[in-house]
Motif scaffolding. Structure first.
Motif, PDB file in Angstrom:
ATOM      1  N   GLY A 149       0.818  -1.208   0.000  1.00  0.00           N
ATOM      2  CA  GLY A 149       0.000   0.000   0.000  1.00  0.00           C
ATOM      3  C   GLY A 149       0.849   1.254   0.000  1.00  0.00           C
ATOM      4  N   HIS A 150       0.233   2.354  -0.370  1.00  0.00           N
ATOM      5  CA  HIS A 150       0.867   3.669  -0.303  1.00  0.00           C
ATOM      6  C   HIS A 150      -0.167   4.671   0.130  1.00  0.00           C
ATOM      7  CE1 HIS A 150       5.016   4.433  -1.455  1.00  0.00           C
ATOM      8  NE2 HIS A 150       4.976   3.163  -1.775  1.00  0.00           N
ATOM      9  N   TYR A 151       0.240   5.891   0.327  1.00  0.00           N
ATOM     10  CA  TYR A 151      -0.664   6.947   0.753  1.00  0.00           C
ATOM     11  C   TYR A 151      -1.360   6.515   2.052  1.00  0.00           C
ATOM     12  CZ  TYR A 151       0.246   7.299  -4.210  1.00  0.00           C
ATOM     13  OH  TYR A 151       0.857   7.283  -5.426  1.00  0.00           O
ATOM     14  N   GLU A 152      -2.693   6.661   2.102  1.00  0.00           N
ATOM     15  CA  GLU A 152      -3.407   6.286   3.330  1.00  0.00           C
ATOM     16  C   GLU A 152      -3.796   4.804   3.334  1.00  0.00           C
ATOM     17  OE1 GLU A 152      -3.671   8.253   6.067  1.00  0.00           O
ATOM     18  OE2 GLU A 152      -2.288   9.380   4.796  1.00  0.00           O
ATOM     19  N   GLY A 153      -3.328   4.053   2.338  1.00  0.00           N
ATOM     20  CA  GLY A 153      -3.653   2.631   2.308  1.00  0.00           C
ATOM     21  C   GLY A 153      -4.586   2.281   1.175  1.00  0.00           C
ATOM     22  N   VAL A 154      -5.151   1.082   1.229  1.00  0.00           N
ATOM     23  CA  VAL A 154      -6.012   0.614   0.144  1.00  0.00           C
ATOM     24  C   VAL A 154      -7.469   0.584   0.606  1.00  0.00           C
ATOM     25  CG1 VAL A 154      -4.133  -0.832  -0.738  1.00  0.00           C
ATOM     26  CG2 VAL A 154      -5.910  -1.872   0.666  1.00  0.00           C
ATOM     27  N   ASP A 155      -8.374   0.648  -0.342  1.00  0.00           N
ATOM     28  CA  ASP A 155      -9.815   0.540  -0.069  1.00  0.00           C
ATOM     29  C   ASP A 155     -10.066  -0.735   0.741  1.00  0.00           C
ATOM     30  OD1 ASP A 155     -12.659  -0.229  -0.560  1.00  0.00           O
ATOM     31  OD2 ASP A 155     -12.651   1.557  -1.846  1.00  0.00           O
ATOM     32  N   GLN A 156     -10.816  -0.594   1.832  1.00  0.00           N
ATOM     33  CA  GLN A 156     -11.042  -1.717   2.754  1.00  0.00           C
ATOM     34  C   GLN A 156     -11.643  -2.941   2.050  1.00  0.00           C
ATOM     35  OE1 GLN A 156     -10.042  -1.947   5.930  1.00  0.00           O
ATOM     36  NE2 GLN A 156     -10.898  -4.024   6.126  1.00  0.00           N
ATOM     37  N   ARG A 157     -12.367  -2.703   0.936  1.00  0.00           N
ATOM     38  CA  ARG A 157     -13.007  -3.839   0.258  1.00  0.00           C
ATOM     39  C   ARG A 157     -11.992  -4.801  -0.342  1.00  0.00           C
ATOM     40  NH1 ARG A 157     -17.263   0.182  -2.535  1.00  0.00           N
ATOM     41  NH2 ARG A 157     -15.321   1.403  -2.515  1.00  0.00           N
ATOM     42  N   VAL A 158     -10.793  -4.307  -0.671  1.00  0.00           N
ATOM     43  CA  VAL A 158      -9.720  -5.193  -1.149  1.00  0.00           C
ATOM     44  C   VAL A 158      -9.326  -6.146  -0.019  1.00  0.00           C
ATOM     45  CG1 VAL A 158      -7.301  -5.301  -1.879  1.00  0.00           C
ATOM     46  CG2 VAL A 158      -8.794  -3.496  -2.774  1.00  0.00           C
ATOM     47  N   ILE A 159      -9.173  -5.566   1.172  1.00  0.00           N
ATOM     48  CA  ILE A 159      -8.743  -6.359   2.328  1.00  0.00           C
ATOM     49  C   ILE A 159      -9.817  -7.388   2.682  1.00  0.00           C
ATOM     50  CG2 ILE A 159      -8.102  -6.218   4.782  1.00  0.00           C
ATOM     51  CD1 ILE A 159      -7.068  -3.309   4.073  1.00  0.00           C
ATOM     52  N   ASP A 160     -11.065  -6.919   2.742  1.00  0.00           N
ATOM     53  CA  ASP A 160     -12.154  -7.814   3.122  1.00  0.00           C
ATOM     54  C   ASP A 160     -12.314  -8.971   2.136  1.00  0.00           C
ATOM     55  OD1 ASP A 160     -12.573  -6.074   5.197  1.00  0.00           O
ATOM     56  OD2 ASP A 160     -14.322  -5.080   4.288  1.00  0.00           O
ATOM     57  N   HIS A 161     -12.097  -8.694   0.845  1.00  0.00           N
ATOM     58  CA  HIS A 161     -12.383  -9.696  -0.181  1.00  0.00           C
ATOM     59  C   HIS A 161     -11.215 -10.640  -0.451  1.00  0.00           C
ATOM     60  CE1 HIS A 161     -13.391 -11.295  -4.217  1.00  0.00           C
ATOM     61  NE2 HIS A 161     -14.627 -11.198  -3.771  1.00  0.00           N
ATOM     62  N   TRP A 162      -9.966 -10.146  -0.308  1.00  0.00           N
ATOM     63  CA  TRP A 162      -8.832 -10.931  -0.781  1.00  0.00           C
ATOM     64  C   TRP A 162      -7.805 -11.338   0.280  1.00  0.00           C
ATOM     65  CZ3 TRP A 162      -8.461 -12.797  -5.643  1.00  0.00           C
ATOM     66  CH2 TRP A 162      -9.210 -12.183  -6.651  1.00  0.00           C
ATOM     67  N   VAL A 163      -7.594 -10.447   1.225  1.00  0.00           N
ATOM     68  CA  VAL A 163      -6.389 -10.587   2.060  1.00  0.00           C
ATOM     69  C   VAL A 163      -6.535 -11.683   3.124  1.00  0.00           C
ATOM     70  CG1 VAL A 163      -4.993  -9.330   3.784  1.00  0.00           C
ATOM     71  CG2 VAL A 163      -5.597  -8.234   1.598  1.00  0.00           C
ATOM     72  N   THR A 164      -5.520 -12.557   3.211  1.00  0.00           N
ATOM     73  CA  THR A 164      -5.526 -13.612   4.228  1.00  0.00           C
ATOM     74  C   THR A 164      -4.754 -13.197   5.480  1.00  0.00           C
ATOM     75  OG1 THR A 164      -3.519 -14.640   3.296  1.00  0.00           O
ATOM     76  CG2 THR A 164      -5.644 -15.462   2.487  1.00  0.00           C
ATOM     77  N   ASP A 165      -3.777 -12.304   5.323  1.00  0.00           N
ATOM     78  CA  ASP A 165      -2.952 -11.876   6.457  1.00  0.00           C
ATOM     79  C   ASP A 165      -2.638 -10.386   6.331  1.00  0.00           C
ATOM     80  OD1 ASP A 165      -1.945 -14.659   5.363  1.00  0.00           O
ATOM     81  OD2 ASP A 165      -1.482 -14.719   7.509  1.00  0.00           O
ATOM     82  N   GLU A 166      -2.746  -9.663   7.427  1.00  0.00           N
ATOM     83  CA  GLU A 166      -2.240  -8.289   7.477  1.00  0.00           C
ATOM     84  C   GLU A 166      -1.011  -8.303   8.376  1.00  0.00           C
ATOM     85  OE1 GLU A 166      -5.175  -5.011   7.793  1.00  0.00           O
ATOM     86  OE2 GLU A 166      -6.626  -6.620   7.978  1.00  0.00           O
TER      87      GLU A 166
END
Ligand code: ADE
Length: 227
Positions: free
Chosen positions: A110-127
């Motif tokens: 990510g850059h700036y303030e980060g990515v749209d939360q919907r990317v995280i909710d839909h795809w991401v397995t680990d933060e």
């Protein structure tokens, strides 16, 4: 192992991932690196990747669409999809070992303030965060993780000893190292290391490891002693 990286700054990876041990792992096909420029997956004329945050506030947010498109362009079936963020769980050696056994890892930077939360909710397995400080983007954290994961892939580190030491001393900080000459500017190498007595050398090293861990990392020392 295959590692894909989604980034707005693909050139940042060329140096650190092209040299030394990681560079050799890539050359020897022990590691496949797929660096993807998120901007290539925009569908708008200006290749815009970010926009203002809903609700207002400073900074920009990376839009969902280019990231969704990029992820839909690769096989993510058996993949860990890791978003680099200071909000994530803190990276450590146990996670490096766990991830080194994966087939495919995707890093989203990510850059700036980060990515749209919907990317995280839909795809991401680990933060994942690499520590309690804030960087300007996820690229350096992703490279830190790739370096530590790749060195755990069998065959990447040349000598077996590098591993061996780490497992024997696992949970401790390393003992000091010396090389030739045996005396440099009135500073001699500890006598025991020149003795050829392997048992005494091992004892000295363990003693030094325990001493340095107790002094610098009482938390690690306590954990080790309680194991
Ligand atoms: N992005 C910005 N700071 C970070 C950190 N400490 N760890 C992971 N990603 C980050």
């Amino acid at each position: 192992m295959k590692i894909s990286v989604l980034t707005l700054f693909p050139h940042m990876f060329a140096g650190p991932m092209g040299e030394s041990i990681i560079g050799r792992a890539v050359d020897n096909n022990l590691l496949e690196l797929n660096i993807m420029n998120i901007r290539d997956y925009t569908k708008n004329k200006h290749k815009k990747v970010d926009d203002y945050p809903y609700g207002g506030g400073a900074g920009m947010v990376m839009q969902a669409d280019p990231i969704f498109n990029a992820l839909e362009n690769i096989d993510t079936k058996n993949s860990r999809i890791i978003y680099m963020t200071p909000k994530g769980k803190v990276f450590n050696q146990d996670l490096a070992i766990e991830l080194s056994k994966e087939e495919h890892i995707v890093f989203l930077c990510g850059h700036y303030e980060g990515v749209d939360q919907r990317v995280i909710d839909h795809w991401v397995t680990d933060e994942v965060s690499i520590g309690d400080y804030v960087l300007t983007g996820g690229e350096l954290p992703a490279m830190v993780m790739i370096d530590s994961i790749a060195r755990m892939i069998p065959g990447v580190l040349g000598q077996k000893v590098s591993y061996m030491d780490e497992s024997i001393y696992s949970g401790l900080l390393e003992y000091p190292h010396y090389t030739r000459p045996s005396e440099y500017r009135d500073m001699p190498v500890p006598e025991v290391l020149l003795s050829g007595n392997h048992k005494r050398i091992e004892e000295w090293r363990m003693e030094k490891s325990l001493e340095i861990t107790r002094k610098r990392r009482p938390d690690m020392y306590k954990k080790y002693k309680n194991l």
